[in-house]
Design an enzyme around this catalytic site. Structure first.
Site, PDB file in Angstrom:
ATOM      1  N   ASP A  46       7.922 -31.455 -19.647  1.00 54.92           N
ATOM      2  CA  ASP A  46       6.697 -32.128 -19.200  1.00 54.92           C
ATOM      3  C   ASP A  46       6.972 -33.038 -18.003  1.00 54.92           C
ATOM      4  O   ASP A  46       8.092 -33.508 -17.810  1.00 54.92           O
ATOM      5  CB  ASP A  46       6.137 -32.951 -20.377  1.00 54.92           C
ATOM      6  CG  ASP A  46       4.676 -33.318 -20.171  1.00 54.92           C
ATOM      7  OD1 ASP A  46       4.022 -32.725 -19.285  1.00 54.92           O
ATOM      8  OD2 ASP A  46       4.188 -34.199 -20.894  1.00 54.92           O
ATOM      9  N   ASN A  94      -2.812 -23.972 -21.637  1.00 55.03           N
ATOM     10  CA  ASN A  94      -2.662 -24.204 -20.192  1.00 55.03           C
ATOM     11  C   ASN A  94      -3.636 -23.388 -19.327  1.00 55.03           C
ATOM     12  O   ASN A  94      -3.811 -23.675 -18.146  1.00 55.03           O
ATOM     13  CB  ASN A  94      -1.225 -23.933 -19.727  1.00 55.03           C
ATOM     14  CG  ASN A  94      -0.248 -25.021 -20.119  1.00 55.03           C
ATOM     15  OD1 ASN A  94       0.950 -24.776 -20.269  1.00 55.03           O
ATOM     16  ND2 ASN A  94      -0.729 -26.253 -20.276  1.00 55.03           N
TER      17      ASN A  94
END
Ligand code: FPP
Length: 264
Positions: A46, A94
């Site tokens: 991330d 996503n």
């Protein structure tokens, strides 16, 4: 040739004694026991977007830097002696990102899969994928399938890319396959569900690393990580290095794993 994902820096064997490579030497200096490594490390990579934004770059540039990090971390994990590395490359959620970011990420992963295959194969890396493959764009799917097929007999580190992956979706898919196989309800056990996950032969992760500071699981390997140790670092993924990898492993080795029991 530019440096590939696992260009060879492996320890050199001299007769019966195997010299330690630089990652293993650094690990020993930190007090890491090479005989007690986590066999499976999972990573939530991330912070690419924040890393880019902070520098005034497009988010995609952060992902490109993230790719460079991934290349060096796969190499470091392999040299350290980790047997399984699983990374969250693209989650089932996503797709909600802006169209150009999704398209850019798909292209980046496809390019990586094609460009790195030779080096990975030469270095005995076995490539696997976790996720709903049917919805992955054809070009990427073909590149991944080619990578899986080419490396299937390799015996070095198993590198699993989670693409279009969701932990809940994986459990749903396992339940669907049990129903398709007409397995009676009374025969359903935890083991049987585990055997119907995307990669049933992979051991569960021992250590999950998350970069960029968020304290969440984000639907990653939620079934398999029931007892895995978490390591969260503030460092964003593009800046993550073997130093932080070793810090995570060192922290892991200082934990007492109890698996629900009492350990005196
Ligand atoms: C999270 O950062 C990262 C991703 C959604 C994608 C991870 C992809 C890579 C590391 C690129 C390379 C991958 C391969 C397999 C070649 P974020 O965008 O959510 O960051 P933010 O939270 O700071 O916005």
């Amino acid at each position: 040739m530019r440096q590939g994902i696992t260009d060879n820096h492996h320890s050199e064997s001299t007769g019966n004694t195997t010299a330690l490579n630089s990652v293993q030497k650094a690990a020993i200096e930190l007090g890491i026991n090479l005989e007690a490594l986590p066999s499976h490390i999972a990573i939530i990579m991330d912070g690419n977007g924040r890393w880019a934004k902070k520098r005034g770059f497009a988010r995609l540039l952060g992902h490109r830097e993230g790719y460079k990090t991934l290349r060096s971390i796969l190499l470091a994990a392999s040299e350290l002696g980790v047997k399984y590395l699983t990374v969250y490359a693209f989650s089932a959620e996503n797709w909600r990102r802006p169209e150009d970011e999704v398209a850019g990420l798909m292209k980046l992963i496809e390019t990586a899969a094609r460009d790195e295959l030779r080096a990975m194969h030469q270095n005995n890396v076995r490539v696997c994928v976790a996720g709903r493959k049917e919805q992955i764009p054809l070009g990427l799917r073909k590149a991944l399938e080619h990578g899986i097929e080419t490396t299937k007999d390799n015996t070095g580190i198993t590198f699993t890319l989670a693409v279009n992956y969701g932990g809940r979706a994986e459990i749903v898919d396992a339940v669907k396959s049990l129903i398709t196989e007409n397995v009676p309800a009374e025969q359903i056990t935890e083991d049987l569900i585990s055997q119907h996950l995307y990669n049933p032969n992979h051991p569960e992760p021992d250590l999950m690393i998350r970069t960029a500071g968020e304290m969440r699981w984000s639907n990653f390997l939620i079934w398999q990580s029931a007892y895995c140790e978490l390591f969260v670092t503030e460092v964003p993924w593009p800046e993550f290095s073997s130093k932080q990898l070793l810090e995570a492993v060192s922290t892991f080795q200082q934990r007492t794993r109890k698996f629900g029991a009492v350990v005196e």
